[in-house]
Design an enzyme around this catalytic site. Structure first.
Site, PDB file in Angstrom:
ATOM      1  N   GLN A   1      25.193  16.998 -38.764  1.00 16.05           N
ATOM      2  CA  GLN A   1      25.146  15.953 -38.208  1.00 16.05           C
ATOM      3  C   GLN A   1      25.711  14.944 -39.090  1.00 16.05           C
ATOM      4  O   GLN A   1      25.101  14.664 -39.954  1.00 16.05           O
ATOM      5  CB  GLN A   1      23.942  15.408 -37.416  1.00 16.05           C
ATOM      6  CG  GLN A   1      24.107  14.190 -36.559  1.00 16.05           C
ATOM      7  CD  GLN A   1      25.190  14.548 -35.395  1.00 16.05           C
ATOM      8  OE1 GLN A   1      25.210  15.414 -34.675  1.00 16.05           O
ATOM      9  NE2 GLN A   1      25.980  13.469 -35.039  1.00 16.05           N
TER      10      GLN A   1
ATOM     11  N   LYS B   1      21.984  18.007 -28.384  1.00 15.27           N
ATOM     12  CA  LYS B   1      22.451  19.299 -28.771  1.00 15.27           C
ATOM     13  C   LYS B   1      21.153  20.400 -28.419  1.00 15.27           C
ATOM     14  O   LYS B   1      21.643  21.492 -27.897  1.00 15.27           O
ATOM     15  CB  LYS B   1      23.080  19.296 -29.961  1.00 15.27           C
ATOM     16  CG  LYS B   1      24.159  18.441 -30.274  1.00 15.27           C
ATOM     17  CD  LYS B   1      24.784  18.113 -31.524  1.00 15.27           C
ATOM     18  CE  LYS B   1      25.983  17.065 -31.330  1.00 15.27           C
ATOM     19  NZ  LYS B   1      26.592  16.759 -32.666  1.00 15.27           N
TER      20      LYS B   1
ATOM     21  N   ASP C   1      31.480  23.254 -35.529  1.00 15.00           N
ATOM     22  CA  ASP C   1      31.962  21.692 -34.977  1.00 15.00           C
ATOM     23  C   ASP C   1      33.325  21.620 -35.149  1.00 15.00           C
ATOM     24  O   ASP C   1      34.029  20.700 -34.834  1.00 15.00           O
ATOM     25  CB  ASP C   1      31.495  20.933 -35.982  1.00 15.00           C
ATOM     26  CG  ASP C   1      30.381  19.936 -35.254  1.00 15.00           C
ATOM     27  OD1 ASP C   1      30.365  19.810 -34.101  1.00 15.00           O
ATOM     28  OD2 ASP C   1      29.665  19.248 -36.302  1.00 15.00           O
TER      29      ASP C   1
END
Ligand code: NAD
Length: 294
Positions: free
Chosen positions: A96, A52, A119
């Protein structure tokens, strides 16, 4: 049969984003800035976060990696989330998953400001998605929808069978494919571990989305001729012929299924790269304040 090449498509979209960032820079605007919070030493999470951050650099975004020890307390992690919420230079951030067992993932997700939730996991964004309102779509479904759109795959009136009902893939995928829209208007069946005659259901599908986490779960006899197959699974299996002794496979038995399909995503190189790219698209939207305004 056409391979849905997520690597190539995500690179093309990254090039588009890079042009947009260059234009912002030329005009003296704010460079999009994504932060990623990584807790502990989970090897898969480290790889995902590294990808990412690398992708951010490729398109000219700013990126910040916030690394925390495995032993961080929930209160300390909540503080880190609040700090990112309140940092005016950060447009969006992700935490994460999975988090260590002593930390409640739901509490952390709820603490993220929906305006920065690139997200798309916060219930505000999920709810807005379900209502067809502007929102940050969850990255993997967003990547799949983008792929279907860019490849010009007709979805209207098609029967989509989704295998798996997770909050981050199966369930949002069902919502997106059934809603009105360019990619949508499907009749959706969501199947899961309690579904009776799952192979019989999948056999009826014009579009199959497999998100289970079991290698080669979808076999050749479960797929109708001409189906579109989206394989979300990422599973590491032993392979003595491979250099590392292992290799990545999806939830679909690719060799048996591919010859029957009209379109299929490979693993790796299908849905995975599109997921990372979706995060960048959401960060761009966040930077432009496209969803929630100033
Ligand atoms: P999950 O474990 O949260 O959910 C799996 C789902 O599969 C559950 O809803 C469960 O009901 C269903 N399931 C399990 N066993 C089943 C069975 N025998 N029959 C029918 N259904 C069954 O998983 P997830 O987070 O949705 O991820 C699924 C897979 O996709 C994993 O391999 C994961 O690594 C991968 N993944 C890939 C990406 C990507 O970017 N490519 C993103 C997210 C997840």
């Amino acid at each position: 049969m056409t391979i849905l090449d997520g690597k190539d498509l995500s690179q093309r979209i990254k090039n588009e984003l890079a042009l947009e960032v260059a234009e912002v820079k030329r005009n003296g605007g704010k460079i999009p800035h994504l932060a990623a919070v990584l807790v502990g030493e989970n090897p898969a999470s480290q790889v995902y976060v590294r990808n990412k951050v690398k992708s951010c650099e490729e398109v000219g975004f700013k990126s910040t990696l916030v690394k925390k020890e495995e032993g961080i307390t929930e209160a300390e992690l909540l503080q880190a989330v609040h700090d990112l919420n309140n940092d005016p230079d950060i447009d969006g951030f992700i935490v994460q998953l999975p988090l260590p067992r002593h930390i409640n993932e739901e509490r952390i997700t709820l603490a993220i400001d929906p305006k920065k939730d690139v997200d798309g996991f916060h219930p505000v964004n999920f709810g807005r998605m379900a209502l067809g309102m502007a929102c940050y779509l969850p990255a993997t479904p967003f990547g799949i929808v983008t792929m279907l759109e860019r490849y010009g795959i007709e979805t209207s009136g098609k029967h989509a069978v989704i295998i798996g009902r997770s909050n981050i893939v199966g369930t949002p995928m069902g919502i997106l494919l059934s809603r009105k829209g360019k990619v949508g208007d499907c009749t959706v069946t969501i199947t899961h571990s309690r579904t009776r005659d799952l192979p019989g259901m999948v056999r009826q599908a014009d579009i199959i989305v497999a998100a289970i986490g079991i290698p080669h779960f979808v076999t050749g006899d479960m797929v109708k001729e001409g189906a579109v197959v989206i394989d979300v699974g990422i599973n590491r299996i032993d392979d003595p012929t491979a250099k590392k002794g292992t290799r990545l496979v999806g939830d679909v038995d690719y060799a048996a299924v591919a010859p029957k399909c009209s379109f299929i995503t490979p693993v790796p190189g299908g849905v995975g790269p599109m997921t990372v790219m979706s995060l960048l698209m959401n960060t761009m939207k966040a930077s432009k304040k496209e969803i929630y305004g100033g």
